[in-house]
Write an enzyme that holds these catalytic residues in place. Sequence first.
Site: not given
Ligand code: PMP
Length: 357
Positions: A101, A169, A193
Amino acid sequence: MSRKYNFYAGPAVLPREVMEKAQAELLDLNGIGLSILEISHRSKDFDEVINTAEAKVRSLLGLSDDYAVLFLQGGASTQFGLIPMNFLKGGTADYVNTGAWAKKAIKEAKLFGTVNVAGSSEDKGFSYIPENLQFSPGAAYVHITSNETIGGIQWQEYPDTGDVPLVADMSSDIMCRKIDANLFGLIYAGAQKNIGPAGVTLVILRRDLLERAADGLTTMLSYKTHVDKGSMFNTPPCFAIYMVKLMMEWVEAQGGVSAIERINRRKAALVYDTIDADDFYRGTARQVDRSIMNVTFRLPDEDLEARFIKEATAAGLMGLKGHRSVGGCRASIYNSMTMEGVEVLADFMRTFRKRHG
Ligand code: PMP
């Protein structure tokens, strides 16, 4: 109806009480004879929903008026781009590369300026949170991923960035533990989540940062728009925000974030203790950096892992397969996962080990 135990990484488990409340109110919100799904976002009833959601986020996280709370669309992935688009402006930002991420956030930032990777754990497959970070002088901000959902590592202590805004994030660990929100310039989290369903992204932004935000951006991609209009420049994701409101009421009913944290730590300890009991299971994260949200582990070989996941699924324990990019197993045990669910998982793991170890 028999519900299964949901260990998926996201969208993820929601409390049964929250879904029952949503179900009970679905056709008729507050006795108005209309559904949350069909009322105007400009109506007084929706106003109450979004204002309550915001007020509860503020009180649960202890946010002062220095911060704006936004409910946006486009997922956390859109924030990867909006942050540098608004705040980098051709300058340099520090990013800590802790996994998949963080990498995605870095890729987007490079479109808008220079990225200094202040620390990385790529050398060991993102199994730890790097130390001795090398920040660059005059950085626009420092970006971290507070919990890496795939690698199962989590910051235990946030870096001191002085006057440089810390951006995090928190998609996979928002409200899982008590934090000092005042340490941050900006926090963002896809809701799906810990705090709601997919479709809404929580953004918490220190208002003074807007003074340095780029001008000339398209309206929807400028934080100024959303702060000025209270997330209502256009039609917001009304139902998802309503679900966040119910989730915030649920967190309050559990006793707030500190109470949730105590339960989360007990849940995580139970799974990790089961892993550590001998060398059949092997945790993939460095012990001190282990996530209390996403527990990542391996079995002695891939055949056993496939069997573990298959038998777990048959026993009603869903979503234990590791992310496709890393393999192995992962138990996501977000706020809404019950202690009972984790006990059933630990029992299953012990029994599986007895049979195959
Ligand atoms: N950052 C983290 C730490 C994630 O776990 C995720 C999704 N699993 C995201 C960003 C991306 O999120 P989204 O699907 O809402 O764009």
